[in-house]
Scaffold this motif. Structure first.
Motif, PDB file in Angstrom:
ATOM      1  N   THR A  34       0.837  -1.193   0.000  1.00  0.00           N
ATOM      2  CA  THR A  34       0.000   0.000   0.000  1.00  0.00           C
ATOM      3  C   THR A  34       0.871   1.243   0.000  1.00  0.00           C
ATOM      4  O   THR A  34       1.837   1.359   0.724  1.00  0.00           O
ATOM      5  CB  THR A  34      -0.889   0.021   1.255  1.00  0.00           C
ATOM      6  N   PHE A  35       0.536   2.206  -0.879  1.00  0.00           N
ATOM      7  CA  PHE A  35       1.300   3.436  -0.907  1.00  0.00           C
ATOM      8  C   PHE A  35       0.421   4.560  -1.415  1.00  0.00           C
ATOM      9  O   PHE A  35      -0.631   4.334  -1.997  1.00  0.00           O
ATOM     10  CB  PHE A  35       2.537   3.309  -1.804  1.00  0.00           C
ATOM     11  N   THR A  36       0.884   5.756  -1.177  1.00  0.00           N
ATOM     12  CA  THR A  36       0.239   6.926  -1.757  1.00  0.00           C
ATOM     13  C   THR A  36       1.263   7.660  -2.590  1.00  0.00           C
ATOM     14  O   THR A  36       2.442   7.680  -2.256  1.00  0.00           O
ATOM     15  CB  THR A  36      -0.265   7.891  -0.659  1.00  0.00           C
ATOM     16  N   VAL A  37       0.829   8.223  -3.695  1.00  0.00           N
ATOM     17  CA  VAL A  37       1.733   8.944  -4.575  1.00  0.00           C
ATOM     18  C   VAL A  37       1.745  10.402  -4.172  1.00  0.00           C
ATOM     19  O   VAL A  37       0.723  11.073  -4.192  1.00  0.00           O
ATOM     20  CB  VAL A  37       1.287   8.814  -6.046  1.00  0.00           C
ATOM     21  N   GLN A  38       2.903  10.874  -3.745  1.00  0.00           N
ATOM     22  CA  GLN A  38       3.040  12.263  -3.345  1.00  0.00           C
ATOM     23  C   GLN A  38       3.902  13.011  -4.361  1.00  0.00           C
ATOM     24  O   GLN A  38       4.776  12.450  -4.986  1.00  0.00           O
ATOM     25  CB  GLN A  38       3.717  12.366  -1.967  1.00  0.00           C
ATOM     26  N   THR A  39       3.666  14.284  -4.512  1.00  0.00           N
ATOM     27  CA  THR A  39       4.413  15.174  -5.408  1.00  0.00           C
ATOM     28  C   THR A  39       4.750  14.500  -6.725  1.00  0.00           C
ATOM     29  O   THR A  39       5.899  14.271  -7.040  1.00  0.00           O
ATOM     30  CB  THR A  39       5.715  15.654  -4.739  1.00  0.00           C
ATOM     31  N   MET A 182       8.576   1.381   0.552  1.00  0.00           N
ATOM     32  CA  MET A 182       8.534   2.830   0.753  1.00  0.00           C
ATOM     33  C   MET A 182       7.127   3.279   1.131  1.00  0.00           C
ATOM     34  O   MET A 182       6.160   2.931   0.448  1.00  0.00           O
ATOM     35  CB  MET A 182       9.001   3.556  -0.516  1.00  0.00           C
ATOM     36  N   PRO A 183       6.978   4.064   2.198  1.00  0.00           N
ATOM     37  CA  PRO A 183       5.643   4.506   2.630  1.00  0.00           C
ATOM     38  C   PRO A 183       4.986   5.463   1.650  1.00  0.00           C
ATOM     39  O   PRO A 183       3.767   5.542   1.562  1.00  0.00           O
ATOM     40  CB  PRO A 183       5.910   5.190   3.977  1.00  0.00           C
ATOM     41  N   SER A 184       5.794   6.226   0.900  1.00  0.00           N
ATOM     42  CA  SER A 184       5.251   7.112  -0.126  1.00  0.00           C
ATOM     43  C   SER A 184       6.251   7.205  -1.258  1.00  0.00           C
ATOM     44  O   SER A 184       7.453   7.052  -1.057  1.00  0.00           O
ATOM     45  CB  SER A 184       4.965   8.506   0.449  1.00  0.00           C
ATOM     46  N   LYS A 185       5.720   7.424  -2.443  1.00  0.00           N
ATOM     47  CA  LYS A 185       6.566   7.485  -3.633  1.00  0.00           C
ATOM     48  C   LYS A 185       6.197   8.729  -4.422  1.00  0.00           C
ATOM     49  O   LYS A 185       5.019   9.019  -4.598  1.00  0.00           O
ATOM     50  CB  LYS A 185       6.377   6.243  -4.504  1.00  0.00           C
ATOM     51  N   ASP A 186       7.210   9.441  -4.895  1.00  0.00           N
ATOM     52  CA  ASP A 186       6.932  10.537  -5.817  1.00  0.00           C
ATOM     53  C   ASP A 186       7.445  10.144  -7.193  1.00  0.00           C
ATOM     54  O   ASP A 186       7.925   9.027  -7.409  1.00  0.00           O
ATOM     55  CB  ASP A 186       7.541  11.853  -5.319  1.00  0.00           C
ATOM     56  N   ILE A 187       7.369  11.046  -8.136  1.00  0.00           N
ATOM     57  CA  ILE A 187       7.746  10.703  -9.511  1.00  0.00           C
ATOM     58  C   ILE A 187       9.227  10.368  -9.615  1.00  0.00           C
ATOM     59  O   ILE A 187       9.641   9.561 -10.446  1.00  0.00           O
ATOM     60  CB  ILE A 187       7.357  11.849 -10.472  1.00  0.00           C
TER      61      ILE A 187
END
Length: 687
Positions: A34-39, A182-187
């Protein structure tokens, strides 16, 4: 196995039309952790993002935010309740962070660590700076992991730095596992993964990630296009480039490199003209592409244009240009590049100095190459190889071997290229037994496995010495299938020693491997001609015509005041031809008075003796030398270059010319350099 991304659309092979697979994807749920895409538009390369992408500001650690401040002071309270810090403290933190970053950029990790340990208060930026230093340094991945685990409050940048460290220094299984954790991933996280797979040639995995990405920027497109180019999938790269929402200078340059790599020069030129923005790497790609595609003259032209635009070359530019100078024997331009290097920050650059050494060697100025070699402060294996190879090409076998032993004494371990140069030195000096010993010592003493190039040198070494049977035995014992150059080399040795039976054997094998090899037909015809079997010569030439094999025409050239003058046998177009013929007729009389007798066996045509002498007199190297005698000032060596092996009669004649004209003449053919002076040649007639 990787837990690859799957959905109905991705379970098939790359379908046609290709573009369907590269439609911009929307947010999808995939079987990752589970993750959320940030920035999603974080853009580490600072390249432009297309207008149809959502504009989000990349997340950066805030120096003023207390949750990003950590204290190592003994009285410091818990991290969740860090006290406010005054402006002086914050200024100290910023200053220390800059110092750490500066040390890391210069490669001084120890000094950076000392500053880091002395800081009583650290921000996440501080930790990330140290983490970047460790993660990027080879062999420091374990330390980077430990440091990462100690970071009190990791942000997305922390995870991305660690991810990049794994990509550079670990296997992709480990990378994949960390990416999923990774708890969050960006581009930037996605781009790092795609680049990692692309760099390792795993384009199928890179494509799956590409299709799954919530948003893409120009870094994403560039990574995919570059990856396809590198793995040789030029058509896929072309289609992706055509469809790319954003084309960065990296993508344009990758396509130019790809076109050049596959010999599609016109397409590369078209893209180069269409590019809205070019950088130094783009110009380098064009220069190198031209040189690698045997269009060195065009490479040097575009280099001059680049300089006129005020673009400063780097060592990559200069390496390509100097290689072009070497191929064209454009010594004057090579010297100008040398001056350019001396006036730039590259004057102490090992790569630039090595390229200059190689250029001087290949342009026939061995003394200048040696002087530059001595002046090079930091010599690597490539520098030593260049100089050893230079001595070998000029027939200075003993100097080459002495330099090899000196290199060993310096503690530098030879590589496979070193041994090619060493065997070449033995070959040109006729040091057969020494060459055999070096060949035998490669695996035993240095752990260097012989490659086809080494076997080619050995066949040439044995063949020139007349040990043709031993050469054939060596070919039969090779641990891999012989390539065409092996049999071409054997065929050349058979021509020298007029061994017709082995010549047929070598020619047949050569033509089986390369039916369009003009050298195979020509060398066999030469063997027949040397034994006066003119009916066989005619049959070979007829076979060439039937198989539409075109012989490479022989030509020679000489550089006069930065202008290259080219001559072909029986040349009828040079503006100074009348003066050249007059000079040749004068030379012929002088040479015959000195004892010169034309080697009629070198005239490979079934004509009368008088006509043979005329044909020999107008060989391209003699025309070039005669022109050089007319225009090159007395006391300056005459340097002539030929695209084929110099013939026996020309070799004999040039010795006489050097004596009767009292001139030093340097001739480079496809095999080696010949230094003629006072009626003698540096090869000692062993060539």
């Amino acid at each position: 196995m990787y837990h690859y991304l799957r959905n109905r659309r991705n379970q098939r092979h790359f379908p046609l039309p290709f573009i369907e697979n590269f439609l911009p994807t929307k947010h999808c749920h995939w079987p990752f952790s589970t993750f959320t895409v940030q920035t999603p538009n974080a853009n580490p390369s600072l390249e432009a993002v297309p207008s149809n992408f959502h504009a989000h500001s990349p997340q950066r650690p805030n120096l003023l935010s207390t949750h990003n401040l950590t204290s190592t002071h003994p009285a410091a309270p818990s991290l969740d309740k860090s006290p406010p810090f005054d402006q002086n403290t914050l200024n100290d933190i910023i200053s220390s962070n800059k110092i750490i970053t500066s040390y890391i950029r210069s490669g001084d990790l120890s000094s950076a660590l000392r500053v880091f340990r002395n800081m009583t208060v650290k921000t996440t930026v501080t930790w990330n700076a140290m983490l970047a230093g460790y993660s990027r340094k080879p062999g420091k991945l374990t330390e980077a992991q430990k440091l990462f685990d100690q970071i009190p409050e990791k942000d997305t940048v922390s995870y991305n730095i660690m991810l990049a460290g794994y990509v550079q220094n670990s296997d992709m299984e480990t990378v994949w596992s960390f990416f999923n954790s990774m708890p969050s991933k960006d581009i930037a996280s996605w781009n790092t993964m795609i680049s990692g797979f692309a760099q390792k040639g795993a384009m199928a995995k890179a494509r799956e990630l590409f299709l799954a990405m919530p948003e893409k920027n120009n870094v994403t497109w560039s990574a995919m296009i570059s990856g396809y180019v590198e793995c040789g999938a030029l058509e896929l790269a072309e289609k992706l480039f055509e469809f790319a929402a954003v084309k960065s200078v990296v993508a344009w340059t990758a396509m130019i490199s790809g076109y050049m790599k596959f010999g599609k020069i016109e397409k590369a030129e078209r893209l180069f003209k269409e590019m809205p923005v070019k950088n130094l790497v783009t110009w380098n790609a064009m220069i190198a592409g031209y040189v690698e595609n045997c269009r060195a003259e065009d490479g040097l032209k575009i280099f001059r244009i680049m300089l006129r635009y005020g673009i400063r070359p780097n060592h990559s530019s200069l390496s390509s240009v100097l290689l072009g100078c070497s191929e064209l024997s454009a010594l004057q331009l090579g010297k100008q590049v040398h001056q350019l290097v001396c006036k730039s920050s590259l004057r102490d650059d090992t790569t630039a100095c090595t390229s200059l050494i190689s250029m001087y060697c290949k342009c026939g100025v061995l003394d200048d190459a040696w002087k530059l070699f001595l002046e090079t402060k930091s010599k690597d294996i490539v520098s030593w190889n260049a100089m050893i190879s230079g001595y070998a090409q000029h027939g200075a076998g003993e100097k080459a071997l002495h330099l090899f032993e000196e290199m060993r004494g310096e503690g530098i371990r030879p590589d496979w290229i070193t041994f090619v140069a060493v065997l070449l030195a033995c070959n040109h000096a006729g040091l057969v037994d020494i060459g055999v010993r070096y060949f035998d010592s490669m695996v035993k003493d240095y752990g260097v496995e012989p490659r086809p190039d080494h076997y080619t040198c050995m066949v040439d070494l044995l063949g020139r010495a007349g040990k043709l049977v031993e050469a054939v035995d060596l070919i039969k014992k090779m641990p891999f299938k012989p390539h065409s150059a092996i049999f071409g080399t054997l065929l050349g040795a058979c021509r020298i020693h007029k061994n017709l039976e082995l010549a047929k054997f070598a020619a047949q094998n050569l033509l089986n491997l390369d039916p369009q090899s003009a050298a195979g037909y020509v060398q066999l015809a030469n063997v027949y001609a040397a034994t006066n079997k003119w009916d066989h010569v005619a049959r070979v030439r007829r076979s060439m015509k039937d198989n539409k094999v075109v012989k490479t025409p022989g030509y020679s050239w000489i550089e006069i005041k930065s202008t290259v003058h080219e001559f072909r046998s029986g040349d009828r177009v040079h503006p100074e031809l009348a003066s050249i013929h007059e000079k040749l007729n004068e030379l012929e009389k002088k040479m015959k008075l000195a004892g010169y007798v034309p080697d009629l066996e070198s005239a490979l045509h079934d004509v009368g003796e008088e006509q043979k002498e005329q044909l020999l007199l107008w060989h391209s190297e003699k025309l070039a030398i005669a022109f050089g005698l007319i225009v090159v000032p007395y006391g300056t060596p005459i340097r002539v270059f030929k695209n084929l092996r110099v013939c026996g009669d020309c070799h004999r004649a040039i010795k006489y010319i050097s004596a009767v004209e009292r001139r030093e003449i340097i001739v480079r053919d496809t095999v080696r350099f010949h230094h003629f002076k006072g009626g003698c040649c540096s090869c000692g007639d062993y060539w």
